[in-house]
Design an enzyme around this catalytic site. Structure first.
Site, PDB file in Angstrom:
ATOM      1  N   THR A 143       0.833  -1.196   0.000  1.00 60.32           N
ATOM      2  CA  THR A 143       0.000   0.000   0.000  1.00 60.32           C
ATOM      3  C   THR A 143       0.870   1.249   0.000  1.00 60.32           C
ATOM      4  O   THR A 143       1.879   1.296   0.694  1.00 60.32           O
ATOM      5  CB  THR A 143      -0.884   0.024   1.254  1.00 60.32           C
ATOM      6  OG1 THR A 143      -1.723  -1.114   1.261  1.00 60.32           O
ATOM      7  CG2 THR A 143      -1.726   1.299   1.307  1.00 60.32           C
TER       8      THR A 143
ATOM      9  N   ASP B 279      -6.795  -3.069   5.451  1.00 65.29           N
ATOM     10  CA  ASP B 279      -6.805  -1.948   6.385  1.00 65.29           C
ATOM     11  C   ASP B 279      -6.785  -0.596   5.701  1.00 65.29           C
ATOM     12  O   ASP B 279      -7.158   0.415   6.310  1.00 65.29           O
ATOM     13  CB  ASP B 279      -5.584  -2.037   7.306  1.00 65.29           C
ATOM     14  CG  ASP B 279      -4.289  -1.807   6.534  1.00 65.29           C
ATOM     15  OD1 ASP B 279      -4.000  -2.597   5.622  1.00 65.29           O
ATOM     16  OD2 ASP B 279      -3.577  -0.828   6.820  1.00 65.29           O
TER      17      ASP B 279
ATOM     18  N   THR C 152       1.185  -0.157   6.136  1.00 66.16           N
ATOM     19  CA  THR C 152       1.208  -1.065   4.995  1.00 66.16           C
ATOM     20  C   THR C 152       1.626  -2.441   5.505  1.00 66.16           C
ATOM     21  O   THR C 152       2.402  -2.547   6.455  1.00 66.16           O
ATOM     22  CB  THR C 152       2.179  -0.574   3.901  1.00 66.16           C
ATOM     23  OG1 THR C 152       2.210  -1.517   2.819  1.00 66.16           O
ATOM     24  CG2 THR C 152       3.588  -0.402   4.432  1.00 66.16           C
ATOM     25  N   GLY C 153       1.116  -3.471   4.883  1.00 65.27           N
ATOM     26  CA  GLY C 153       1.429  -4.827   5.327  1.00 65.27           C
ATOM     27  C   GLY C 153       0.219  -5.716   5.167  1.00 65.27           C
ATOM     28  O   GLY C 153      -0.588  -5.536   4.264  1.00 65.27           O
TER      29      GLY C 153
ATOM     30  N   GLY D 103      -3.229  -6.412   5.901  1.00 62.83           N
ATOM     31  CA  GLY D 103      -4.329  -5.629   6.434  1.00 62.83           C
ATOM     32  C   GLY D 103      -5.101  -6.323   7.527  1.00 62.83           C
ATOM     33  O   GLY D 103      -5.534  -5.703   8.505  1.00 62.83           O
TER      34      GLY D 103
END
Length: 316
Positions: A149, A180, A200-201, A203
Site C-alpha cells: 500500500t 486496512d 502497509t502490510g 491488512g
C-alpha cells in the site's frame, strides 16, 4: 515547515512533485493528491492503481482513503473498479457529512456521477503476472505475501496535516476483500494538532491493532514519532504472536506537526520516501534490530536495481 513522508520507494517521484507544490504554498490535500495520483498512474508498480495486480477472478479492485487532520473529515472507497484515481474519489467523499465511505458498485456509481475518469485498470503486465501465478498454483490460488500500500502523510506551511492511502490489495485476493487501507484508524489517521500515520502490510493483522490511530495517540502523549512507531509495531507484533502464534507484515510511517518523522517495521526490505523543507527528497531502508528500527539511506545501486526489476520485460 512543510514535509511529506510515504511508504515504499515507489512514492519518491510522487512526494517530490508534492513537495514542490508545498514549497510554493500549496495546501497539504492538493499536494498529497498529486503525490498519490502519480503513483496510481505509473504502470510498473504492482500494488497501486493502474498495473495493480488483480483478485482471483482477474479483476483489479482498488481501495483508497483520505483524512483531513483539521476537521477529521474522512473519505474512502473500497473494491472500486475501472476508475483511474481512487484517491481523487476518496478525497471528494471526504467533503460529504454522510455516505463518506462507499464500496464496489456504490463507489463506482458515485465516481461516475461526479465525472471521475473511467479507465480499464487491468494492464497487460498484470495479466501476465496473473497467468503465471495460475500456472504456479494450479491446485489452489493463494494471495502473495507482499502488501505494498502507498500511504502518504503531508504537512503544509499552514500547519495542516492530511493522510491518504491507495492500493490494489492482495494479489489473488477473494473478490470483495478489503484490507486496512481504507479503514480509519487502521490504515491511516491524522490530527493536525498532533500528527499523522499510515500503515502497509497484512491488512487483516494491521486492523487488529488499529495501528495508525495508536501511533497518533502515542505521539499525543508526548512520544517522538520514531518511538511511537516502534512501540506500536513491537506491541502489536508481540501481542499477535502471543495470541495467534504468528504476526503478518506490519510497517508504518508517521510524522508530527513539527515535521519530525518515524518509521517502523517487523520485516526485512521495507523502504520509505521522505521530503522536507530544506532537504533533498530521499529513500531509506529500514531494519528492525531488537525492537529498534534503523534507517539507512538507499544506495544508487539499490535504487537502480529497484526500478530495473519492476520495469523488466515479462514473458509468459
Amino acid at each position: 515547515m512543510w514535509a511529506m513522508i510515504a511508504t515504499w520507494r515507489m512514492a519518491l517521484e510522487g512526494i517530490t512533485a508534492g513537495g514542490e507544490m508545498l514549497e510554493h504554498g500549496a495546501a497539504a490535500g492538493e499536494a498529497l493528491e498529486k503525490a498519490i495520483c502519480d503513483i496510481e498512474d505509473f504502470p510498473y508498480y504492482k500494488s497501486v492503481g493502474y498495473g495493480g495486480l488483480p483478485n482471483e477472478e482477474m479483476e483489479v479492485e482498488l481501495d483508497a482513503a483520505y483524512m483531513d487532520g483539521n476537521t477529521f473529515d474522512i473519505g474512502a472507497v473500497a473494491a472500486i473498479k475501472d476508475f483511474a484515481n481512487p484517491i481523487k474519489v476518496a478525497k471528494r467523499l471526504s467533503a460529504e457529512s454522510v455516505n463518506c465511505m462507499l464500496v464496489s458498485e456504490g463507489a463506482e456509481k458515485f465516481a461516475h456521477k461526479e465525472g471521475f475518469e473511467r479507465k480499464n485498470m487491468l494492464s497487460d503486465r498484470a495479466k501476465i503476472h496473473y497467468r503465471k501465478r495460475v500456472k504456479e498454483t494450479a491446485q489452489e490460488l493463494r494471495p502473495y505475501i507482499g502488501h505494498d500500500t502507498v500511504g502518504v502523510v503531508a504537512l503544509d506551511q499552514h500547519g495542516k496535516m492530511v493522510v491518504g492511502t491507495s492500493t490494489s490489495g492482495l494479489f489473488m485476493k477473494k473478490k470483495g476483500r478489503v484490507g486496512d487501507s481504507p479503514i480509519s484508524g487502521s490504515g491511516f489517521y491524522a490530527d493536525s494538532t498532533v500528527g499523522g500515520a499510515s500503515a502497509t502490510g497484512l491488512g487483516e493483522d494491521l486492523m487488529k491493532g488499529c495501528i495508525s490511530y495508536e501511533i497518533v495517540r502515542l505521539m499525543k502523549e508526548g512520544h517522538h514519532p520514531q518511538a511511537a512507531c516502534e512501540i506500536a509495531v513491537n506491541n502489536l507484533d508481540a501481542e499477535l504472536k502471543k495470541r495467534r502464534g504468528k504476526a503478518g507484515d506490519l510497517s508504518v510511517v508517521a510524522m508530527n506537526n513539527k515535521g519530525e518523522y518515524g518509521v517502523a517495521t517487523n520485516i526485512e526490505g521495507f523502504s520509505f520516501a521522505v521530503c522536507r523543507e530544506g532537504e533533498t527528497p530521499a529513500v531509506y531502508l529500514v531494519k528492525n534490530v531488537d525492537g529498534k528500527c534503523i534507517h539507512e539511506l538507499a544506495s544508487e545501486e539499490w535504487l537502480n536495481n529497484y526500478m530495473q526489476t519492476r520495469m523488466a520485460p515479462l514473458s509468459e
